[in-house]
Design an enzyme around this catalytic site. Structure first.
Site, PDB file in Angstrom:
ATOM      1  N   GLY A 137       0.799  -1.222   0.000  1.00 51.97           N
ATOM      2  CA  GLY A 137       0.000   0.000   0.000  1.00 51.97           C
ATOM      3  C   GLY A 137       0.830   1.270   0.000  1.00 51.97           C
ATOM      4  CB  CYS A 138       2.633   3.154   2.393  1.00 54.40           C
ATOM      5  SG  CYS A 138       3.827   4.491   2.575  1.00 54.40           S
TER       6      CYS A 138
END
Length: 90
Positions: free
Chosen positions: A47-48
């Protein structure tokens, strides 16, 4: 600058330019050789990706990390374009 800027993949040190060319040609590389050393390649999704990149940079034996978007047809998407959902990147 900012979120609308594009990544200049040619300005990123080895192996990014070779990976970008392979991606443009719809090829997947498993290894890249440089200066008599063979590098094994791995692709991870998260995600990040900035935090994920930092975690991999701390792993012994990892010589290089790079981040970006996957699966979309646009060669150099920016953050805003990807977040809009219009580029097909994940």
């Amino acid at each position: 600058g900012g979120y609308n800027s594009r990544i200049d993949y040619d300005a990123i040190p080895f192996p990014m330019p070779k990976l970008a060319v392979a991606s443009d040609e719809d090829k997947s590389l498993e290894t890249i050789a440089k200066n008599g050393k063979t590098y094994k390649l791995a692709t991870f999704a998260g995600g990040c990706f900035w935090g994920l990149e930092l975690a991999f940079q701390r792993v012994p034996g990892v010589d290089y990390t790079g981040v970006g978007y996957t699966q979309g047809p646009e060669a150099s998407p920016n953050y805003d374009a990807v977040c809009s959902g219009g580029t097909g990147h994940t």
